[in-house]
Design a protein around this motif. Sequence first.
Motif, PDB file in Angstrom:
ATOM      1  N   LEU A  37      11.810  26.887  17.809  1.00  0.00           N
ATOM      2  CA  LEU A  37      11.253  27.062  16.462  1.00  0.00           C
ATOM      3  C   LEU A  37      11.613  28.442  15.899  1.00  0.00           C
ATOM      4  O   LEU A  37      11.984  28.574  14.727  1.00  0.00           O
ATOM      5  CB  LEU A  37       9.736  26.878  16.494  1.00  0.00           C
TER       6      LEU A  37
ATOM      7  N   SER B 180      10.936  22.425   6.406  1.00  0.00           N
ATOM      8  CA  SER B 180       9.825  22.008   5.541  1.00  0.00           C
ATOM      9  C   SER B 180       8.836  23.145   5.342  1.00  0.00           C
ATOM     10  O   SER B 180       8.345  23.374   4.239  1.00  0.00           O
ATOM     11  CB  SER B 180       9.116  20.786   6.154  1.00  0.00           C
ATOM     12  N   HIS B 181       8.560  23.872   6.429  1.00  0.00           N
ATOM     13  CA  HIS B 181       7.625  24.997   6.380  1.00  0.00           C
ATOM     14  C   HIS B 181       8.124  26.095   5.431  1.00  0.00           C
ATOM     15  O   HIS B 181       7.319  26.780   4.786  1.00  0.00           O
ATOM     16  CB  HIS B 181       7.440  25.555   7.795  1.00  0.00           C
ATOM     17  N   LEU B 182       9.458  26.216   5.331  1.00  0.00           N
ATOM     18  CA  LEU B 182      10.061  27.234   4.473  1.00  0.00           C
ATOM     19  C   LEU B 182      10.355  26.718   3.060  1.00  0.00           C
ATOM     20  O   LEU B 182      10.982  27.410   2.249  1.00  0.00           O
ATOM     21  CB  LEU B 182      11.350  27.763   5.108  1.00  0.00           C
TER      22      LEU B 182
ATOM     23  N   LYS C  49       6.582  15.228   5.231  1.00  0.00           N
ATOM     24  CA  LYS C  49       7.148  16.381   4.519  1.00  0.00           C
ATOM     25  C   LYS C  49       8.572  16.128   4.023  1.00  0.00           C
ATOM     26  O   LYS C  49       9.125  16.940   3.279  1.00  0.00           O
ATOM     27  CB  LYS C  49       7.172  17.608   5.439  1.00  0.00           C
TER      28      LYS C  49
ATOM     29  N   TRP D 281      11.169  20.659  10.941  1.00  0.00           N
ATOM     30  CA  TRP D 281       9.798  21.166  10.768  1.00  0.00           C
ATOM     31  C   TRP D 281       9.839  22.557  10.139  1.00  0.00           C
ATOM     32  O   TRP D 281       9.083  22.855   9.209  1.00  0.00           O
ATOM     33  CB  TRP D 281       9.081  21.208  12.107  1.00  0.00           C
ATOM     34  N   MET D 282      10.724  23.402  10.627  1.00  0.00           N
ATOM     35  CA  MET D 282      10.811  24.763  10.103  1.00  0.00           C
ATOM     36  C   MET D 282      11.354  24.766   8.672  1.00  0.00           C
ATOM     37  O   MET D 282      10.889  25.540   7.822  1.00  0.00           O
ATOM     38  CB  MET D 282      11.679  25.619  11.017  1.00  0.00           C
TER      39      MET D 282
ATOM     40  N   ARG E 100      14.076  28.994  12.695  1.00  0.00           N
ATOM     41  CA  ARG E 100      13.669  29.758  11.513  1.00  0.00           C
ATOM     42  C   ARG E 100      14.707  30.835  11.185  1.00  0.00           C
ATOM     43  O   ARG E 100      15.094  31.000  10.022  1.00  0.00           O
ATOM     44  CB  ARG E 100      12.303  30.406  11.747  1.00  0.00           C
TER      45      ARG E 100
END
Length: 370
Positions: free
Chosen positions: A84, A115-117, A140, A112-113, A88
């Motif tokens: 992760l 989407s988080h960003l 997401k 996942w990262m 990132r």
Amino acid sequence: MKPVRIIISGGGTGGHIFPAISIANAIKEKNPEADILFVGAESRMEMEKVPAAGYPIVGLPVSGFDRKNPLRNIQVLFRLCKSLIKARKTIRDFRPDVVVGVGGYASGPTLWMASHLGIPTLIQEQNSYAGVTNKLLASKASAICVAYEGMERFFPKNKIILTGNPVRQELLNTPMIPQEARCFFGLNPDKKTLLVIGGSLGARTINESIANQLDAIAAQSVQLIWQTGKWYDPQAQKLLAGGKYPNVAQMPFIAQMAIAYRAADLIISRAGASSISELCLLGKPSILVPSPNVAEDHQTKNALALQEKEAAFMVPDNQAREQLVPLALSTLKNDTHLQALSQQVSQLAQPRSAERIAEIIFGLIKKRHD
């Protein structure tokens, strides 16, 4: 067209890697200036195959969970955390316009990262039964490209687009007729031909089923193109030593798959998503033997999806040694049955999959920048 930056993440098997490369090639055809970066799993086959196709790749230390030895999952979780962090950093350094996940260990932390960003993501789900990672990422995702109908069981309906799975373009382009293709493998141009494929490593059950029935195959005047995989190659060569079975062309790996497909009247195969997509596009009759060693038994679900539409036969792995070759020989005798299987499987084909997915990717980029 303005240059774009795209990350494609996933891999682990050819079934994930070859569609991913096909998508990348389709992106490049639409925008030759597109900057594409792959993110895979360290020590998996994408770290070799992707650079060979001309694309850069970053490896994550991610690995799968060990269901048999739960204590080992402490190390798996540690690798996930490291992955992760690296995902990132990779995303921040590369600054993609969109991130595409094709399945495999690396796609989870990367998407996942992303989407988080706040970066749009696209999931390409290849199987008829969605994997855990893609189900977790779906909420997401901006778009979810699928190969089978009925996937709203797993994903939000408004995000699903039926595109099919991209296949290797060279499979569709061979000019050979079946008789020429059989001669290429040193076989009689006019005899019925069975193609057996079990992946690059081979499939033990399929190989043993064939090995035990070589006399029966020869007695029916049927020819065999037999890809054994590298692990079973020595045993197969021993069986075939001395030219006892001139009706068999055996090799550990078939480099010219387009020619092998063209030579075959019937194909025995595992039921991976990419293999099924190839069979559909080429209209090939098949007997599918799902691997029992895959997550969530998705190969059985893939095979059942075809069998229910009378587009293929399915033989469970634990019944193959008794049933596989007799079924293959009886099917090869029946031209009407072969033609019906070919017609039914052709109706399930989704042509231009890679191009359609590329169009969706460019649509997401345009929407982001409008």
